[in-house]
Design an enzyme around this catalytic site. Structure first.
Site, short mmCIF file in Angstrom:
data_model
loop_
_atom_site.label_atom_id
_atom_site.label_comp_id
_atom_site.label_asym_id
_atom_site.label_seq_id
_atom_site.Cartn_x
_atom_site.Cartn_y
_atom_site.Cartn_z
N ASP A 283 0.81 -1.21 0.00
CA ASP A 283 0.00 0.00 0.00
C ASP A 283 0.85 1.26 0.00
OD1 ASP A 283 -2.72 -0.25 -0.30
OD2 ASP A 283 -3.09 -0.84 1.77
N GLY B 92 -11.39 2.92 6.33
CA GLY B 92 -10.12 3.62 6.29
C GLY B 92 -10.24 4.68 5.22
#
Length: 367
Positions: free
Chosen positions: A145, A207
């Site tokens: 990520d 998130g």
């Protein structure tokens, strides 16, 4: 036999999976194991079919969860042959600037990054270990990520701290990179005019973060060294005055464990509303605290977007993605209204597809 790629996204109590054909990367199946460590259940289905729940052993760990996934895959795809397993790994640090095949050296490097993502990194690595134990002859691919955000100007990677701390790894990494990489790919394919321009992408879900893209590359992003920074999220606080954290420790005697739990699990929309981290539930509730939580969220997202417009020198498009970004039109509207001072820009919604991005990365690496 049909060659396929399996993607895994491991959380603390969940394991999401997708199966893609190697030819054309068509999604063949999807599912998830929930409540790992408790009354674990696998819910899965072939594409176009209803997902059916399958109970797993009480107290199942990630290894048992993956075994349940593989048993389901083998039972429903008799002619499938797994060619690679792609894993979503939150942190790649400064060394891993793109997806990579997993080796013992890679695992050691990623384990050393656990302190930088203590609530995410261990579960991704546990899934890799489980995959290696069950499918040792099949390559594991780590998809990071953080990787999409490497190569940014130092202006956007530093904190205002002494340089020796930067060299020790205290720097702004950025996250949700697989989501932003997918958006850049979609824009390049469908809207090359925008792909070459100044785009603010808002990945809004449990998130949440935003990213400034120019010519398909990350310029700036709201998350910093950890995935708790930036805008408020479902249960995560987003940015908090560091002095407030020191106060909780020094004056109120909160342990680091309790502070960590507060920032990651009891803040954000849940903490502000006192009710839920689910935007649909908060919109339906309509109470004063629910309205305040959503107004606060929208204001902070808009403020972050305006700041990213400065990083870009303007904005040509605002792209929403993620569970909230894709499904909560009132949130999109409120954010866009607050951004009216920026002038005219295009607003789009692009469905997140981090899993397909992971499958594309795996295919690139295995050839």
């Amino acid at each position: 036999m049909t060659p396929v790629i399996l993607t895994l996204n491991a959380g603390s109590s969940s394991l999401k999976f997708r199966v893609f054909s190697r030819d054309g990367l068509v999604r063949l199946a999807k599912g998830a194991v929930s409540r790992i460590g408790g009354a674990a259940t696998l819910k899965a289905g072939l594409t176009g079919s209803e997902e059916v729940p399958v109970p797993l052993a009480e107290g199942a760990d990630h290894a048992v969860a993956l075994k349940g996934v593989l048993d389901w895959v083998m039972a429903h795809g008799a002619d499938w042959q797994i060619g690679a397993v792609a894993h979503r790994i939150v942190h790649g640090g400064t060394k891993y600037t793109e997806s990579t095949l997993v080796t013992p050296e890679v695992m050691a490097d990623l384990e050393a990054l656990i302190p930088y993502a203590p609530l995410h990194q261990p579960h991704g690595l546990e899934a890799i270990r489980a995959s290696d134990a069950l499918l040792g002859h099949i390559p594991d691919v780590a998809c990071f990520d953080t990787a999409f955000h490497t190569g940014r100007d130092p202006l956007f990677t530093h904190f205002a701290l002494p340089p020796e701390l930067y060299e020790m790894g205290v720097r702004r990494y950025g996250f949700h990179g697989l989501s932003y990489q997918w958006l850049a790919h979609v824009l390049e394919t469908d809207r090359p005019d925008l792909a070459r321009g100044r785009v603010i992408a808002a990945h809004l879900g449990n998130g949440a973060s935003l990213c400034a893209l120019h010519d398909g590359r990350s310029v700036d992003t709201t998350m910093g060294m950890t995935a708790v920074d930036g805008v408020p999220m479902g249960t995560r606080s987003g940015a908090v005055d560091p002095g407030a954290i020191l106060l909780l420790k020094r004056s109120f005697g909160m342990s680091l464990t309790k502070i960590e739990d507060l920032l990651y699990n009891r803040s954000g929309l849940l903490g502000l509303s006192g009710k839920s981290n689910d935007v649909a539930a908060l919109l339906a509730d309509g109470s004063e605290t629910s309205r305040f939580a959503l107004d606060y969220f929208c204001m902070r997202v808009a403020q972050a977007a305006a700041g990213l417009a400065v990083s870009l020198g303007g904005v040509d498009a605002l792209v929403f993605t993620g569970g909230i970004g894709e499904n909560a039109a009132p949130i999109r509207e409120r954010v866009a209204e607050r951004l009216a001072p920026l002038g005219t820009f295009e607003t789009l919604v692009i469905d997140a597809n981090e899993e397909r991005m992971m499958a594309m990365e795996a295919l690139r690496l295995i050839g």
